[in-house]
Design an enzyme around this catalytic site. Structure first.
Site, short mmCIF file in Angstrom:
data_model
loop_
_atom_site.label_atom_id
_atom_site.label_comp_id
_atom_site.label_asym_id
_atom_site.label_seq_id
_atom_site.Cartn_x
_atom_site.Cartn_y
_atom_site.Cartn_z
N ASP A 19 -8.20 45.24 36.47
CA ASP A 19 -9.62 45.44 37.26
C ASP A 19 -9.81 46.85 37.80
OD1 ASP A 19 -11.88 44.59 38.22
OD2 ASP A 19 -10.78 43.93 40.32
N ASN A 67 -17.70 36.36 33.97
CA ASN A 67 -18.23 37.98 33.47
C ASN A 67 -19.61 37.89 32.43
OD1 ASN A 67 -14.90 39.56 33.22
ND2 ASN A 67 -16.06 39.45 35.13
C1 IPE Z 1 -11.45 39.78 36.74
O1 IPE Z 1 -11.97 40.93 37.55
C2 IPE Z 1 -11.66 39.58 35.46
C3 IPE Z 1 -11.17 40.48 34.57
C4 IPE Z 1 -10.28 41.51 34.67
C5 IPE Z 1 -11.28 40.43 33.13
P1 IPE Z 1 -13.24 40.62 37.99
O2 IPE Z 1 -13.86 41.91 38.57
O3 IPE Z 1 -14.40 40.09 37.18
O4 IPE Z 1 -13.05 39.80 39.33
P2 IPE Z 1 -13.69 39.66 40.78
O5 IPE Z 1 -15.23 39.57 40.54
O6 IPE Z 1 -13.22 41.02 41.51
O7 IPE Z 1 -12.95 38.52 41.27
C1 IPE Z 2 -12.47 45.10 35.08
O1 IPE Z 2 -12.98 46.07 35.68
C2 IPE Z 2 -13.07 44.60 33.59
C3 IPE Z 2 -13.75 43.65 33.45
C4 IPE Z 2 -13.94 42.68 34.40
C5 IPE Z 2 -14.38 43.23 32.19
P1 IPE Z 2 -14.52 45.93 36.32
O2 IPE Z 2 -15.59 46.01 35.35
O3 IPE Z 2 -14.56 44.56 37.17
O4 IPE Z 2 -14.34 46.87 37.48
P2 IPE Z 2 -14.89 46.78 39.08
O5 IPE Z 2 -14.11 45.77 39.54
O6 IPE Z 2 -16.32 46.73 39.06
O7 IPE Z 2 -14.41 48.17 39.47
MG MG Z 3 -13.75 44.09 38.91
#
Ligand code: IPE
Ligand code: IPE
Ligand code: MG
Length: 250
Positions: A19, A67
């Protein structure tokens, strides 16, 4: 670095919630996609580190069922990156004996990504050094719901009795059937939540949250986390090994 880790207490399975890609990009006034691109380089580093220190199972949470609700442009950029990763890493997976598995709703992925994932899985399926699970369109609740449906169908068909539904039967119907449960779950970017990731399988996992954003996560920090993991006392609900069996203090 490698010498800090005891080969005797290596986790059999490490799972990572990757993340922070978006925040990494935002801090640099860049488009979120740039963060995902940089994050895919970290994926390479962590896969090769796991292989190097001989961790048999690595699961990376790359795209959740939730997502799909992100802007279309971000979803399609992520899908494009995924395909690119599968194509560019296949030779390396073959060289290093890595078997790729996809955990999740493969059928929801765009056709070209699904075809590539199937090709890479087929090409690497006889590799035995390490299993790399990519959690794609993955959601733990969906996974458990699907498992319940599969078990119910077997009961309806007379192949299984209700009394025979054990924890093992449930586990055998998850995407991770036949794999050890994760010993260690790492989440980058400082969020203290599981976000629908391996809820059943992580029942006794050690959890480690780092504030580092995924694109900045390094081999060195990964090794530091593994070293920390090796110092933890995993009790599994029991008392410490050194404690007398009547539980009285020593
Ligand atoms: C969790 O991250 C999913 C992945 C790393 C693929 P998200 O960014 O989607 O999760 P939330 O929204 O912070 O819970
Ligand atoms: C994790 O990074 C990757 C996926 C969930 C696909 P994020 O895209 O969630 O990054 P933040 O949480 O917005 O920084
Ligand atoms: Mg995230």
């Amino acid at each position: 670095m490698k010498s800090d880790i005891s080969q005797a207490r290596l986790p059999a399975h490490v799972a990572v919630i990757m993340d922070g890609n978006g925040r990494w990009a935002k801090r640099r006034l860049m488009n979120r996609i740039k963060g995902h691109e940089k994050g895919s380089q970290t994926v390479r580093t962590i896969v090769s580190t796991c292989r190097e220190i001989q961790i048999p199972f690595l699961t990376l949470y790359a795209f959740s069922t939730e997502n799909w609700a992100r802007p279309k442009s971000e979803v399609s950029a992520l899908m494009h990156l995924l395909k690119k990763f599968l194509v560019s890493e296949q030779d390396e997976m073959m060289e290093k004996g890595i078997c790729l598995k996809v955990l999740g709703q493969l059928e929801r992925l765009p056709e070209d990504v699904r075809n590539q994932a199937e090709e890479t899985m087929a090409a690497t399926c006889h590799n035995h050094q390490m299993t790399l699970n990519l959690a794609l369109s993955y959601g733990s609740r969906r996974e458990i719901t699907d498992a319940v449906q599969m078990v119910a169908k077997k009961i309806q068909a007379g192949e299984l009795a209700v009394a025979d539904i054990s924890e093992q039967v449930v586990a055998d119907h998850l995407y991770t059937a036949g794999m050890p449960d994760p010993d260690l779950v790492i989440r980058t970017s400082g969020e203290f939540r599981l976000s629908n990731f391996l809820l059943w399988q992580s029942a006794y996992a050690e959890i480690f949250v780092t504030h580092t954003l995924w694109p900045d996560f390094t081999k060195e920090e990964f090794i530091e986390i593994l070293t920390n993991y090796q110092k933890r006392d995993r009790r599994f609900g029991k008392v410490e090994c050194s404690m007398p069996s009547d539980g009285s203090p020593q």
